[in-house]
Design a protein around this motif. Structure first.
Motif: not given
Ligand SMILES: Cc1ncc(C[n+]2csc(CCOP(=O)(O)OP(=O)(O)O)c2C)c(N)n1
Length: 460
Positions: A254-259, A406-409, A439-440, A443-445
């Motif tokens: 979650k903390d991982f920065e993404m443009k 969503e990619v992260k989860m 959270s997973l 959301g995604l789960s």
């Protein structure tokens, strides 16, 4: 009980179902890809964990194939890679009885198989497959020295000994029947007793069992001594075996920065590269599209015949072999292979995906260039029906993330699923939504959840 449901000799034995079965069999040719994957896996473990003092991983992978397998395209793909990687721990035994289901192989095949395999880079042996001394001598020779993958062409007669059925395709999958069984036992000097096994055979296997138990004890002792003397390597090995994830992974991602906007193939690649640093069991490969499907692990080298310390595979344009080799690698049990291609070409590897699903194999597919937004390639490359068709495979987890959140989860879901996962990813940029930053579990789960609720009241 031959070919009966629930018996020890089912039509096609399956891993995790019948004891002693190491890979699910059934679709012809698949096993050769499996064995190439297993051989690669053992080369990786040897490169990573063997020391000058301890040769923990020095076993060979033996695999048996028939004429049916030999005709399959995937066998050519997988054998070509095996030769290229000079897998000196792979031994393929080819039961060449020149009969398949419909009749003699001569009705459809006239290639020079031995020349084909030499051209792939194999050492080729040819023996009478019924001659025990020849079999023994060949195995001894290979054990003494092997520098390339080996093909042993074992010339055999199907149903040998049966007076009326030997040499016939009719004996492939059907029991001989009471009368023919009686005649066969007579012809090969066996007593007319049901399930007769001679005393010599019992005592041979009792001795074998003792020898094998001793070898296993020795290996375990060796392993313990190695672990004590090499604690860091042991730690790494345990991580690969357990495949556990860091407890903070969800938060870290979650903390991982993404443009934003960002194509999901791109965000997935960033997550994959991040994960490769912390998860030593992740290995990645592509069927000649790594620059497009973004599966390359940037900090790691490529696996080559002289470097099994790498973590990237270049499978070449061989999607089906990539799928079957990934299954074999997953069966080694210390790897979660990731493999990528365009979503549209998942068709080429579909049977490998299906077998992975049936066998609970942990393989992650990075399928990119989803749907019609793939760019210039046109209709042949537009994956329109593919998601629906993948979703119809039982036990295949199919995730089509909406954005980078969503990619992260999706990656966590993939890494915790006991079975394969297909990540369906875009080439075009996707905006990252605030609403998907959950959270997973929330959301995604769920598979689907409300991102934006309608504002107007619905009409009755
Ligand atoms: C991909 C695939 N296609 C078709 C079949 C059906 N099939 C089962 S065995 C066989 C031919 C087997 O020939 P061979 O390997 O020579 O077996 P053998 O004659 O030695 O029993 C076929 C076509 C299958 N199992 N898998």
């Amino acid at each position: 009980f031959f070919r009966q449901f629930g018996s020890k000799t089912p039509g096609h034995p399956e891993v995790h179902v019948t004891d002693g079965v190491e890979a699910t069999t059934g679709p012809l040719g698949h096993g050769i890809g499996n064995s190439v994957g297993m051989a690669i896996g053992m080369k990786i473990l040897a490169a990573k964990f063997n020391t000058d003092k301890y040769k923990l991983f020095d076993n060979k992978i033996y695999t048996l194939m028939g004429d049916g397998c030999m005709m399959e395209g995937v066998v050519s793909e997988a054998s070509s890679i095996a030769g290229h990687l000079r897998l000196d721990n792979l031994v393929i035994i080819y039961d060449s009885n020149k009969i398949s289901l419909d009749g003699p192989v001569s009705e459809n095949t006239s290639e020079d198989t031995k020349a084909r395999y030499r051209a792939y880079g194999f050492d080729v042996f040819e023996i009478d497959g019924h001659d025990f001394e020849a079999i023994d001598a060949t195995f001894k020779e290979i054990k003494k020295k092997q520098t390339k993958p080996v093909l042993i062409v074992a010339n055999t007669i199907i149903g040998k000994g049966s007076p009326h059925m030997s040499g016939s395709h009719k004996v492939h999958g059907a029991p001989l029947g009471a009368e023919e069984l009686k005649a066969t036992k007579k012809a090969i000097n066996l007593p007319d007793e049901e399930f007769y096994v001679s005393k010599e055979v019992y005592s041979f296997f009792e001795d074998k069992q003792k020898q094998q138990n001793k070898l296993e004890d020795e290996w375990n002792e060796n392993f313990s001594a190695w672990a004590k003397e090499n604690p860091k390597l042991f730690e790494e090995f345990k991580k690969m075996q357990s495949k556990t994830l860091p407890v903070s992974l969800e938060k870290d991602l979650k903390d991982f920065e993404m443009k934003t906007p960002i194509a999901s193939r791109e965000s997935s690649s960033k997550v994959l590269n991040y994960l490769a640093d912390v998860l030593p069991f992740l290995y990645s490969g592509s069927a000649d599209l790594s620059s497009s499907d973004k599966t390359y692990l940037n900090k790691f080298e490529q696996i080559t015949f002289s470097n099994f310390k790498g973590r990237n595979f270049k499978f070449g344009v061989r999607e089906f072999a990539m799928g079957t080799i990934s299954n074999g690698l997953s069966l080694v049990d210390t790897f979660i292979p990731v493999c990528g291609t365009f979503l549209v070409f998942s068709d080429y590897m579909r049977n490998a995906i299906r077998i992975a699903s049936l066998s609970d194999l942990r393989v992650i597919y990075q399928f990119t260039h989803d749907s019609i937004f793939l760019g210039e390639d046109g209709p042949t490359h537009q994956a329109v029906e593919h998601v629906a068709s993948l979703r119809s495979i039982p036990n295949l987890q199919v995730i089509r993330p909406a954005d980078a959140n969503e990619v992260k989860m999706a990656w966590i879901a993939a890494l915790t699923h006991i079975g394969p996962t297909a990540l369906i990813l875009s080439r075009q940029g996707l905006p990252t939504l605030d609403e998907t930053n959950v959270s997973l579990e929330e959301g995604l789960s769920k598979g689907a959840y409300i991102v934006k609720k309608e504002k107007t009241k619905q009409k009755d």
